[in-house]
Scaffold this motif. Sequence first.
Motif, PDB file in Angstrom:
ATOM      1  N   HIS A 187     -10.529  11.878  21.698  1.00 42.48           N
ATOM      2  CA  HIS A 187      -8.856  11.570  21.622  1.00 42.48           C
ATOM      3  C   HIS A 187      -7.837  12.737  20.491  1.00 42.48           C
ATOM      4  O   HIS A 187      -6.956  13.034  20.100  1.00 42.48           O
ATOM      5  N   GLN A 188      -8.445  11.372  19.722  1.00 40.31           N
ATOM      6  CA  GLN A 188      -7.731  11.403  18.163  1.00 40.31           C
ATOM      7  C   GLN A 188      -7.815  12.847  17.813  1.00 40.31           C
ATOM      8  O   GLN A 188      -6.936  13.059  16.630  1.00 40.31           O
TER       9      GLN A 188
ATOM     10  N   PHE B  42      -2.272   9.277  25.816  1.00 39.09           N
ATOM     11  CA  PHE B  42      -1.255   9.162  24.348  1.00 39.09           C
ATOM     12  C   PHE B  42      -1.326   7.734  23.807  1.00 39.09           C
ATOM     13  O   PHE B  42      -1.396   7.773  22.486  1.00 39.09           O
TER      14      PHE B  42
ATOM     15  N   TYR C 160      -4.517   5.942  23.100  1.00 43.27           N
ATOM     16  CA  TYR C 160      -5.417   6.783  21.853  1.00 43.27           C
ATOM     17  C   TYR C 160      -4.216   6.996  20.609  1.00 43.27           C
ATOM     18  O   TYR C 160      -5.312   7.871  20.069  1.00 43.27           O
TER      19      TYR C 160
ATOM     20  N   ILE D 107      -2.502   9.269  20.287  1.00 45.99           N
ATOM     21  CA  ILE D 107      -2.143  11.186  20.138  1.00 45.99           C
ATOM     22  C   ILE D 107      -1.293  11.615  19.413  1.00 45.99           C
ATOM     23  O   ILE D 107       0.081  11.029  20.168  1.00 45.99           O
TER      24      ILE D 107
END
Length: 320
Positions: A182-183, A201, A204, A206
């Motif tokens: 995710h990152q 979002f 994580y 994002i």
Amino acid sequence: MKKIRLIEVKSELGAGTRGASLGVDALKIACLNKGSDYFKRFTSVEVPNLNDVMFEKNLFPHAKYIDSILQTYKRISHTVEQTLELGMFPLVLAGDHSNAGGTIAGIKATYPDKTLGVIWVDAHADIHSPYTTPSGNMHGMPLAASLAEDNKDCQVNEPAPETIFFWEALKKVGTEEPKIKHQHIVYIVTRSYEKPEVFLFDKYNIKNFTYPEVIAKGLEQVAQEALAKLKDCDIIYVSFDVDSLDSKFSKGTGTPVEVGLNVDQAKELCGHLVRSPKVVCFEMVEINPTLDAENIMAQNAFEILEHTTQAIVERLHQEA
């Protein structure tokens, strides 16, 4: 990598509106009308599609045509992997955005030990799963498939066992493990998303470069910051959905959204991104000439494609 290879993917199984399978041909018409030799300059390969199944009844309401999309993923993955192994740069021209999951699988199959980052230039987040999708359209799921992300914390659907079977298989195309983390996703001008996506979002952290942020910072700085966010990644894939453009410039796409990039901004952004030596693949998706007048969407997209390709060619030339 010495040369670019065009990979044509005319599958539109993942879209909610018909016509994205015609996007590649619309680009070719735009090329002809401009008097460009673009499609003569590069070798190309077409991935066979299964669009004919759309004449049959869809059996998977929470992941429409997922059985055929699984086969399409495998075909795209194989073609991307083969292209990279030949030492060529895969430039993917695809129908709907679900196909990106197959592209990511192919990159990861080639480089299983490398950390892959994704820059997603798109109005939409495309990080739903069959458990969270409001529509069942799989062009909203490629990143979740690549992440092996079900997001059951936000579950609203009860997918049938058959759907879950194919979803689990989809996650394992290319490699058994998740393709990305995710990152290691960066969004640019994403502005249409649902609560389950916002949950991820936030969970994580994002990054999404919003349109106001892009305008405030400028395209070059946003590109630099996006690449810097992925500094821990060995390789990067850039995915460009034409609905990242403002709806004034993107009538010919299934899900246009207001307040996005103009054509020159998209050219500048993509040009800066692909100049990074880490970028190993570029993809353009979701051109739908059936929703358009006078092929304007494809003309705009072709302008962006030509500019971006030239930036890749110049970079590969320098690296050679």
